[in-house]
Design an enzyme around this catalytic site. Sequence first.
Site, PDB file in Angstrom:
ATOM      1  N   GLY A  10      37.493 -12.375 124.290  1.00  0.00           N
ATOM      2  CA  GLY A  10      37.342 -13.180 123.070  1.00  0.00           C
ATOM      3  C   GLY A  10      38.542 -14.083 122.818  1.00  0.00           C
ATOM      4  N   ASN A  35      30.072 -12.223 122.084  1.00  0.00           N
ATOM      5  CA  ASN A  35      30.580 -13.433 121.422  1.00  0.00           C
ATOM      6  C   ASN A  35      31.635 -14.117 122.277  1.00  0.00           C
ATOM      7  N   SER A 123      42.683  -7.193 109.424  1.00  0.00           N
ATOM      8  CA  SER A 123      42.566  -8.543 108.868  1.00  0.00           C
ATOM      9  C   SER A 123      43.111  -8.577 107.449  1.00  0.00           C
ATOM     10  N   TYR A 147      31.928  -6.914 106.391  1.00  0.00           N
ATOM     11  CA  TYR A 147      32.860  -7.089 107.519  1.00  0.00           C
ATOM     12  C   TYR A 147      34.235  -6.527 107.159  1.00  0.00           C
ATOM     13  N   LYS A 151      36.687  -3.115 108.539  1.00  0.00           N
ATOM     14  CA  LYS A 151      38.123  -3.085 108.893  1.00  0.00           C
ATOM     15  C   LYS A 151      38.853  -2.039 108.054  1.00  0.00           C
ATOM     16  N   ASN A 177      45.203 -16.085 109.162  1.00  0.00           N
ATOM     17  CA  ASN A 177      44.153 -16.986 109.668  1.00  0.00           C
ATOM     18  C   ASN A 177      44.525 -17.546 111.042  1.00  0.00           C
ATOM     19  N   ASN A 196      32.098 -20.781 110.970  1.00  0.00           N
ATOM     20  CA  ASN A 196      32.281 -20.357 109.583  1.00  0.00           C
ATOM     21  C   ASN A 196      33.645 -20.773 109.069  1.00  0.00           C
ATOM     22  N   LEU A 198      37.432 -22.821 108.828  1.00  0.00           N
ATOM     23  CA  LEU A 198      37.814 -24.211 108.574  1.00  0.00           C
ATOM     24  C   LEU A 198      38.222 -24.961 109.840  1.00  0.00           C
ATOM     25  N   ARG A 290      32.672 -21.836  97.885  1.00  0.00           N
ATOM     26  CA  ARG A 290      31.960 -20.835  98.686  1.00  0.00           C
ATOM     27  C   ARG A 290      32.166 -19.487  97.994  1.00  0.00           C
ATOM     28  N   PRO A 291      31.075 -18.781  97.677  1.00  0.00           N
ATOM     29  CA  PRO A 291      31.243 -17.512  96.951  1.00  0.00           C
ATOM     30  C   PRO A 291      32.173 -16.558  97.698  1.00  0.00           C
ATOM     31  N   GLY A 292      33.016 -15.891  96.950  1.00  0.00           N
ATOM     32  CA  GLY A 292      33.870 -14.861  97.545  1.00  0.00           C
ATOM     33  C   GLY A 292      35.218 -15.346  98.032  1.00  0.00           C
TER      34      GLY A 292
HETATM   35  P1  NAD Z   1      35.986 -12.839 119.180  1.00  0.00           P
HETATM   36  O1  NAD Z   1      34.580 -12.690 118.725  1.00  0.00           O
HETATM   37  O2  NAD Z   1      36.349 -14.066 119.940  1.00  0.00           O
HETATM   38  O3  NAD Z   1      36.426 -11.570 120.055  1.00  0.00           O
HETATM   39  C1  NAD Z   1      35.861 -10.295 119.864  1.00  0.00           C
HETATM   40  C2  NAD Z   1      35.348  -9.831 121.222  1.00  0.00           C
HETATM   41  O4  NAD Z   1      34.784  -8.538 121.103  1.00  0.00           O
HETATM   42  C3  NAD Z   1      34.261 -10.742 121.797  1.00  0.00           C
HETATM   43  O5  NAD Z   1      34.639 -11.124 123.091  1.00  0.00           O
HETATM   44  C4  NAD Z   1      33.008  -9.861 121.805  1.00  0.00           C
HETATM   45  O6  NAD Z   1      32.172 -10.196 122.876  1.00  0.00           O
HETATM   46  C5  NAD Z   1      33.610  -8.484 121.898  1.00  0.00           C
HETATM   47  N1  NAD Z   1      32.801  -7.389 121.337  1.00  0.00           N
HETATM   48  C6  NAD Z   1      32.230  -7.304 120.101  1.00  0.00           C
HETATM   49  N2  NAD Z   1      31.615  -6.127 119.963  1.00  0.00           N
HETATM   50  C7  NAD Z   1      31.789  -5.432 121.125  1.00  0.00           C
HETATM   51  C8  NAD Z   1      31.395  -4.159 121.575  1.00  0.00           C
HETATM   52  N3  NAD Z   1      30.649  -3.339 120.831  1.00  0.00           N
HETATM   53  N4  NAD Z   1      31.754  -3.774 122.819  1.00  0.00           N
HETATM   54  C9  NAD Z   1      32.490  -4.588 123.603  1.00  0.00           C
HETATM   55  N5  NAD Z   1      32.894  -5.821 123.232  1.00  0.00           N
HETATM   56  C10 NAD Z   1      32.545  -6.237 122.001  1.00  0.00           C
HETATM   57  O7  NAD Z   1      36.928 -12.679 117.909  1.00  0.00           O
HETATM   58  P2  NAD Z   1      38.482 -12.886 117.750  1.00  0.00           P
HETATM   59  O8  NAD Z   1      38.687 -14.007 116.810  1.00  0.00           O
HETATM   60  O9  NAD Z   1      39.149 -12.899 119.060  1.00  0.00           O
HETATM   61  O10 NAD Z   1      38.836 -11.561 116.950  1.00  0.00           O
HETATM   62  C11 NAD Z   1      39.338 -10.400 117.590  1.00  0.00           C
HETATM   63  C12 NAD Z   1      39.487  -9.308 116.558  1.00  0.00           C
HETATM   64  O11 NAD Z   1      40.361  -9.759 115.523  1.00  0.00           O
HETATM   65  C13 NAD Z   1      38.175  -8.920 115.859  1.00  0.00           C
HETATM   66  O12 NAD Z   1      38.166  -7.527 115.666  1.00  0.00           O
HETATM   67  C14 NAD Z   1      38.252  -9.644 114.533  1.00  0.00           C
HETATM   68  O13 NAD Z   1      37.526  -8.980 113.529  1.00  0.00           O
HETATM   69  C15 NAD Z   1      39.740  -9.604 114.260  1.00  0.00           C
HETATM   70  N6  NAD Z   1      40.191 -10.688 113.375  1.00  0.00           N
HETATM   71  C16 NAD Z   1      39.899 -11.980 113.681  1.00  0.00           C
HETATM   72  C17 NAD Z   1      40.286 -12.995 112.818  1.00  0.00           C
HETATM   73  C18 NAD Z   1      39.933 -14.446 113.104  1.00  0.00           C
HETATM   74  O14 NAD Z   1      39.918 -15.234 112.168  1.00  0.00           O
HETATM   75  N7  NAD Z   1      39.681 -14.834 114.357  1.00  0.00           N
HETATM   76  C19 NAD Z   1      40.999 -12.695 111.654  1.00  0.00           C
HETATM   77  C20 NAD Z   1      41.309 -11.367 111.388  1.00  0.00           C
HETATM   78  C21 NAD Z   1      40.904 -10.363 112.260  1.00  0.00           C
HETATM   79  N1  UFG Z   2      36.487 -24.060 104.148  1.00  0.00           N
HETATM   80  C1  UFG Z   2      35.936 -25.266 103.801  1.00  0.00           C
HETATM   81  N2  UFG Z   2      34.936 -25.765 104.586  1.00  0.00           N
HETATM   82  C2  UFG Z   2      34.481 -25.117 105.699  1.00  0.00           C
HETATM   83  C3  UFG Z   2      35.076 -23.888 106.042  1.00  0.00           C
HETATM   84  C4  UFG Z   2      36.072 -23.379 105.233  1.00  0.00           C
HETATM   85  O1  UFG Z   2      36.321 -25.887 102.807  1.00  0.00           O
HETATM   86  O2  UFG Z   2      33.560 -25.625 106.357  1.00  0.00           O
HETATM   87  C5  UFG Z   2      37.559 -23.518 103.301  1.00  0.00           C
HETATM   88  C6  UFG Z   2      37.227 -22.160 102.711  1.00  0.00           C
HETATM   89  O3  UFG Z   2      36.505 -22.305 101.526  1.00  0.00           O
HETATM   90  C7  UFG Z   2      38.613 -21.574 102.515  1.00  0.00           C
HETATM   91  C8  UFG Z   2      39.440 -22.188 103.648  1.00  0.00           C
HETATM   92  O4  UFG Z   2      38.703 -23.314 104.098  1.00  0.00           O
HETATM   93  O5  UFG Z   2      39.116 -22.031 101.307  1.00  0.00           O
HETATM   94  C9  UFG Z   2      39.647 -21.240 104.803  1.00  0.00           C
HETATM   95  O6  UFG Z   2      38.383 -20.726 105.199  1.00  0.00           O
HETATM   96  P1  UFG Z   2      38.185 -19.836 106.512  1.00  0.00           P
HETATM   97  O7  UFG Z   2      36.771 -19.403 106.550  1.00  0.00           O
HETATM   98  O8  UFG Z   2      38.732 -20.569 107.686  1.00  0.00           O
HETATM   99  O9  UFG Z   2      39.183 -18.606 106.247  1.00  0.00           O
HETATM  100  P2  UFG Z   2      39.097 -17.414 105.210  1.00  0.00           P
HETATM  101  O10 UFG Z   2      40.500 -17.051 104.866  1.00  0.00           O
HETATM  102  O11 UFG Z   2      38.222 -17.733 104.076  1.00  0.00           O
HETATM  103  O12 UFG Z   2      38.446 -16.240 106.026  1.00  0.00           O
HETATM  104  C10 UFG Z   2      38.821 -15.970 107.367  1.00  0.00           C
HETATM  105  C11 UFG Z   2      37.741 -15.090 107.961  1.00  0.00           C
HETATM  106  C12 UFG Z   2      37.803 -13.730 107.358  1.00  0.00           C
HETATM  107  C13 UFG Z   2      39.152 -13.195 107.549  1.00  0.00           C
HETATM  108  C14 UFG Z   2      40.161 -14.089 106.891  1.00  0.00           C
HETATM  109  C15 UFG Z   2      41.559 -13.565 107.069  1.00  0.00           C
HETATM  110  O13 UFG Z   2      36.471 -15.664 107.738  1.00  0.00           O
HETATM  111  O14 UFG Z   2      36.907 -12.879 107.983  1.00  0.00           O
HETATM  112  O15 UFG Z   2      40.063 -15.380 107.480  1.00  0.00           O
HETATM  113  O16 UFG Z   2      41.791 -13.257 108.392  1.00  0.00           O
HETATM  114  F1  UFG Z   2      39.238 -11.969 106.997  1.00  0.00           F
END
Ligand code: NAD
Ligand code: UFG
Length: 336
Positions: A10, A35, A123, A147, A151, A177, A196, A198, A290-292
């Site tokens: 990933g 993914n 996270s 989600y 965590k 982020n 999803n 930004l 966006r809600p939340g």
């Molecule tokens: P990602 O989706 O690119 O990587 C996650 C990987 O896990 C993917 O390659 C997917 O194929 C694999 N995977 C999912 N379920 C699996 C399963 N049951 N068995 C084996 N493989 C599985 O996401 P990422 O952005 O690299 O995130 C990595 C981790 O960090 C995740 O746990 C995510 O929740 C956490 N995280 C990500 C963010 C972010 O914004 N990217 C922020 C905070 C935490």
């Molecule tokens: N935003 C927009 N337009 C978009 C997308 C996002 O205006 O099309 C805004 C959001 O409303 C927010 C900011 O950009 O104000 C950042 O949004 P992200 O979705 O990039 O980041 P968040 O902090 O809201 O959430 C992300 C992940 C969560 C994670 C968190 C902290 O979605 O799962 O970062 O790691 F937990």
Amino acid sequence: MKILLTGGAGYIGSHTALVLLEAGYEVVALDNLVNSSAESVVRVDKLTGGSVQLVVGDLSDQGLVESALRDGVDAVIHFAGLKAVGESIAQPLRYFSNNVSGSLSLLRAMDATGVRTLAFSSSATVYGEVERLPITEDMPLCAANPYGRTKQQIEQILVDLAGSDDRWHIALLRYFNPVGAHRSGRIGEDPHGVPNNLMPFVAQVAVGRREKLVIYGTDYPTPDGTCIRDYVHVMDLARGHLAALEALPDWPGAHAWNLGTGRGASVWEVLRAFERAVGHDLAHQVGPRRPGDAPVSYADTSRAASDLSWSATHSLDDMCADHWRWQQDNPDGYPG
Ligand code: NAD
Ligand code: UFG
């Protein structure tokens, strides 16, 4: 040292694999590719001249995970999980099953094979709405969606596990982020479907895959009215995992560390920084909230600095330039 990266194909896993290989570690990636693409691992090999051993399989296959662990693994970084907030609201059972049950299966496999050093991808979402800033690790956890609750629950399981047996050394790494890409532009974030988050959305507008960015709300109680987040370069984050692995032998128990820059940027600031990277304005419009969404979130990073000797070095402009290079060179993400 050999490290098993669950979810190693990933976004964050592939960048961490690269950093670990460069630091002389052996890397095994276990990923079901739900993914991600195996191409990321191929590219990590090419960039480093090293070799990631890719095991295609699911976290819940305890036998498979045990056999991977028995092959000389010293520690695990557990990235594997589903991470889309909206999808988790629509499909909570899938999220709790994949993330929480999957983690339990991994932990049973680790216990059975005696591998008890673990860094877990948590996270900033576990904090929910906070009462003061910057966010410190000792603040109460109050995730606001399924989600985030996966965590929070996994963190709780890990705390209880470490409390039961002092042979466990566990890092709860709370990412803020993550954005950006390796500066080669060869590996990066490849979201499936409509992004999803930004920065991947802005990047797809810049490359012509999306018409325009919708800014979710300009009436927040912030200086420019848009939400503020702590964006952290994925290469800094990857180095944070290396720092945690190197520190963990001195840290029995389960310990939380924030991984962020400690600085916040608003949606407008991110858009402007990305426009600087691209060299022209990007289409956008203001939409409803966006809600939340929490108005402001940024980390207190002092604990990671003192305990792990880690801090982020890249600026927002670096993050945008690197994210844009990846997007421009791979407009449709990884092939296939
Ligand atoms: P990602 O989706 O690119 O990587 C996650 C990987 O896990 C993917 O390659 C997917 O194929 C694999 N995977 C999912 N379920 C699996 C399963 N049951 N068995 C084996 N493989 C599985 O996401 P990422 O952005 O690299 O995130 C990595 C981790 O960090 C995740 O746990 C995510 O929740 C956490 N995280 C990500 C963010 C972010 O914004 N990217 C922020 C905070 C935490
Ligand atoms: N935003 C927009 N337009 C978009 C997308 C996002 O205006 O099309 C805004 C959001 O409303 C927010 C900011 O950009 O104000 C950042 O949004 P992200 O979705 O990039 O980041 P968040 O902090 O809201 O959430 C992300 C992940 C969560 C994670 C968190 C902290 O979605 O799962 O970062 O790691 F937990």
